[in-house]
Motif scaffolding. Structure first.
Motif, PDB file in Angstrom:
ATOM      1  N   LEU A  71       0.883  -1.181   0.000  1.00  0.00           N
ATOM      2  CA  LEU A  71       0.000   0.000   0.000  1.00  0.00           C
ATOM      3  C   LEU A  71       0.906   1.212   0.000  1.00  0.00           C
ATOM      4  N   GLU A  72       0.703   2.116  -0.934  1.00  0.00           N
ATOM      5  CA  GLU A  72       1.512   3.337  -0.939  1.00  0.00           C
ATOM      6  C   GLU A  72       0.743   4.460  -1.631  1.00  0.00           C
ATOM      7  N   VAL A  73       0.884   5.639  -1.054  1.00  0.00           N
ATOM      8  CA  VAL A  73       0.368   6.872  -1.661  1.00  0.00           C
ATOM      9  C   VAL A  73       1.567   7.806  -1.845  1.00  0.00           C
ATOM     10  N   GLN A  78      -0.379  12.381   0.260  1.00  0.00           N
ATOM     11  CA  GLN A  78      -0.703  11.773   1.553  1.00  0.00           C
ATOM     12  C   GLN A  78      -1.483  12.738   2.444  1.00  0.00           C
ATOM     13  N   GLY A  79      -2.206  12.163   3.392  1.00  0.00           N
ATOM     14  CA  GLY A  79      -2.946  12.963   4.366  1.00  0.00           C
ATOM     15  C   GLY A  79      -4.263  13.511   3.859  1.00  0.00           C
ATOM     16  N   ARG A  80      -4.720  13.003   2.699  1.00  0.00           N
ATOM     17  CA  ARG A  80      -5.996  13.461   2.130  1.00  0.00           C
ATOM     18  C   ARG A  80      -7.049  12.360   2.121  1.00  0.00           C
ATOM     19  N   GLY A  81      -6.760  11.252   2.776  1.00  0.00           N
ATOM     20  CA  GLY A  81      -7.733  10.167   2.828  1.00  0.00           C
ATOM     21  C   GLY A  81      -7.604   9.134   1.729  1.00  0.00           C
ATOM     22  N   GLY A  83      -5.124   6.908   1.128  1.00  0.00           N
ATOM     23  CA  GLY A  83      -4.693   5.606   1.655  1.00  0.00           C
ATOM     24  C   GLY A  83      -5.855   4.874   2.314  1.00  0.00           C
ATOM     25  N   GLY A  84      -6.619   5.587   3.107  1.00  0.00           N
ATOM     26  CA  GLY A  84      -7.770   4.984   3.767  1.00  0.00           C
ATOM     27  C   GLY A  84      -8.802   4.495   2.756  1.00  0.00           C
ATOM     28  N   ASP A 107       3.461   1.302  14.416  1.00  0.00           N
ATOM     29  CA  ASP A 107       2.854   2.647  14.349  1.00  0.00           C
ATOM     30  C   ASP A 107       1.745   2.740  13.311  1.00  0.00           C
ATOM     31  N   MET A 108       1.664   1.748  12.433  1.00  0.00           N
ATOM     32  CA  MET A 108       0.581   1.742  11.435  1.00  0.00           C
ATOM     33  C   MET A 108      -0.653   0.995  11.922  1.00  0.00           C
ATOM     34  N   PHE A 111      -4.009   2.856  12.039  1.00  0.00           N
ATOM     35  CA  PHE A 111      -4.550   3.116  10.690  1.00  0.00           C
ATOM     36  C   PHE A 111      -5.383   1.923  10.222  1.00  0.00           C
ATOM     37  N   TYR A 112      -4.833   0.708  10.346  1.00  0.00           N
ATOM     38  CA  TYR A 112      -5.572  -0.476   9.909  1.00  0.00           C
ATOM     39  C   TYR A 112      -6.710  -0.819  10.874  1.00  0.00           C
ATOM     40  N   ARG A 114      -8.683   1.165  12.183  1.00  0.00           N
ATOM     41  CA  ARG A 114      -9.864   1.946  11.777  1.00  0.00           C
ATOM     42  C   ARG A 114     -10.705   1.203  10.739  1.00  0.00           C
TER      43      ARG A 114
HETATM   44  C1  LIG Z   1       0.323   4.679   4.855  1.00  0.00           C
HETATM   45  C2  LIG Z   1      -0.113   5.548   3.675  1.00  0.00           C
HETATM   46  C3  LIG Z   1      -0.508   4.651   2.510  1.00  0.00           C
HETATM   47  C4  LIG Z   1      -1.316   6.379   4.118  1.00  0.00           C
HETATM   48  O1  LIG Z   1      -1.768   7.095   2.990  1.00  0.00           O
HETATM   49  P1  LIG Z   1      -2.580   8.469   3.154  1.00  0.00           P
HETATM   50  O2  LIG Z   1      -3.204   8.768   1.857  1.00  0.00           O
HETATM   51  O3  LIG Z   1      -1.728   9.512   3.781  1.00  0.00           O
HETATM   52  O4  LIG Z   1      -3.679   7.964   4.214  1.00  0.00           O
HETATM   53  P2  LIG Z   1      -4.929   8.749   4.757  1.00  0.00           P
HETATM   54  O5  LIG Z   1      -4.860  10.198   4.354  1.00  0.00           O
HETATM   55  O6  LIG Z   1      -6.137   7.978   4.434  1.00  0.00           O
HETATM   56  O7  LIG Z   1      -4.703   8.615   6.297  1.00  0.00           O
HETATM   57  C5  LIG Z   1      -3.631   9.284   6.921  1.00  0.00           C
HETATM   58  C6  LIG Z   1      -3.365   8.535   8.181  1.00  0.00           C
HETATM   59  O8  LIG Z   1      -2.374   7.525   7.911  1.00  0.00           O
HETATM   60  C7  LIG Z   1      -1.728   7.194   9.108  1.00  0.00           C
HETATM   61  N1  LIG Z   1      -0.285   7.077   8.842  1.00  0.00           N
HETATM   62  C8  LIG Z   1       0.334   7.285   7.687  1.00  0.00           C
HETATM   63  N2  LIG Z   1       1.635   7.020   7.816  1.00  0.00           N
HETATM   64  C9  LIG Z   1       1.828   6.629   9.073  1.00  0.00           C
HETATM   65  C10 LIG Z   1       2.955   6.199   9.796  1.00  0.00           C
HETATM   66  N3  LIG Z   1       4.179   6.124   9.261  1.00  0.00           N
HETATM   67  N4  LIG Z   1       2.780   5.865  11.076  1.00  0.00           N
HETATM   68  C11 LIG Z   1       1.558   5.934  11.646  1.00  0.00           C
HETATM   69  N5  LIG Z   1       0.455   6.336  11.010  1.00  0.00           N
HETATM   70  C12 LIG Z   1       0.610   6.669   9.734  1.00  0.00           C
HETATM   71  C13 LIG Z   1      -2.060   8.264  10.073  1.00  0.00           C
HETATM   72  O9  LIG Z   1      -2.988   7.682  10.968  1.00  0.00           O
HETATM   73  C14 LIG Z   1      -2.760   9.360   9.284  1.00  0.00           C
HETATM   74  O10 LIG Z   1      -3.715   9.937  10.086  1.00  0.00           O
HETATM   75  P3  LIG Z   1      -3.705  11.529  10.281  1.00  0.00           P
HETATM   76  O11 LIG Z   1      -4.069  12.101   8.937  1.00  0.00           O
HETATM   77  O12 LIG Z   1      -4.742  11.736  11.318  1.00  0.00           O
HETATM   78  O13 LIG Z   1      -2.317  11.899  10.713  1.00  0.00           O
HETATM   79  C15 LIG Z   1       1.010   6.535   3.248  1.00  0.00           C
HETATM   80  O14 LIG Z   1       1.448   7.269   4.376  1.00  0.00           O
HETATM   81  C16 LIG Z   1       2.190   5.850   2.622  1.00  0.00           C
HETATM   82  O15 LIG Z   1       2.221   5.604   1.425  1.00  0.00           O
HETATM   83  N6  LIG Z   1       3.225   5.551   3.421  1.00  0.00           N
HETATM   84  C17 LIG Z   1       4.429   4.920   2.927  1.00  0.00           C
HETATM   85  C18 LIG Z   1       4.201   3.453   2.617  1.00  0.00           C
HETATM   86  C19 LIG Z   1       3.636   2.686   3.789  1.00  0.00           C
HETATM   87  O16 LIG Z   1       4.023   2.887   4.938  1.00  0.00           O
HETATM   88  N7  LIG Z   1       2.673   1.793   3.480  1.00  0.00           N
HETATM   89  C20 LIG Z   1       2.009   0.974   4.457  1.00  0.00           C
HETATM   90  C21 LIG Z   1       2.698  -0.333   4.554  1.00  0.00           C
HETATM   91  S1  LIG Z   1       1.910  -1.357   5.774  1.00  0.00           S
END
Ligand SMILES: CC(C)(COP(=O)(O)OP(=O)(O)OC[C@H]1O[C@@H](n2cnc3c(N)ncnc32)[C@H](O)[C@@H]1OP(=O)(O)O)[C@@H](O)C(=O)NCCC(=O)NCCS
Length: 138
Positions: A71-73, A78-81, A83-84, A107-108, A111-112, A114
């Protein structure tokens, strides 16, 4: 506006050049990225302005179990929903499987959580010499 697709119709490596695999010392190329998407049983892609800005994959036996390896954004999105939303749409595709697993850093876990997943333990193996991908794809 972000749109989401579940198929790889007309997807090419040129749609995947936004800079995925951030922080990976030896990342897959966009061509290899395309190959791993094609090899996945389920994908969801997030698109913006004609480029893929986020993706999630699953690999399944088609009967009982599915695993979500990637999973990657892109950082700028990032931070716009997004990934969720990718997780939500993937879990919807996988809703009829008994086992749906993700391995993630602690730390993730919130997120999951939720999305209804719960913490457990896992055993992993990482062959860093192959971080850029299997040579043949076999
Ligand atoms: C994880 C990821 C896909 C989230 O994508 P996103 O579009 O930013 O996700 P959303 O906007 O829906 O949600 C953001 C939430 O992600 C969570 N999050 C993202 N990265 C995080 C991290 N490194 N540690 C903890 N929480 C994290 C937070 O809870 C954040 O909530 P907030 O906005 O209240 O701070 C993105 O941060 C990413 O690509 N990270 C790098 C790759 C990765 O770690 N993938 C997951 C592998 S298990």
């Amino acid at each position: 506006m972000t749109t989401y697709t579940f198929t790889l119709d007309s997807l090419s490596a040129d749609h995947l050049r936004g800079g995925f695999f951030v922080g990976w010392p030896n990342p897959p190329s966009p061509e290899t990225h395309l190959r791993l998407l094609q090899g996945s049983s389920h994908v969801v892609l997030a698109w913006d302005d004609g480029q893929v800005v986020g993706f999630i994959t699953a690999i399944s036996d088609g009967v009982l179990s599915a695993y979500i390896p990637l999973l990657e954004v892109l950082p700028a999105y990032q931070g716009r929903g997004i990934g969720g939303e990718l997780v939500r749409r993937m879990l919807d595709q996988l809703k009829d499987f008994y086992i749906v697993d993700v391995v993630c850093d602690p730390d993730m876990q919130p997120f999951y959580a939720r999305h209804g997943l719960r913490p457990y333990s896992a055993m992993i193996l990482r062959n860093f010499a192959r971080q850029s991908g299997h040579s043949t794809g076999a």
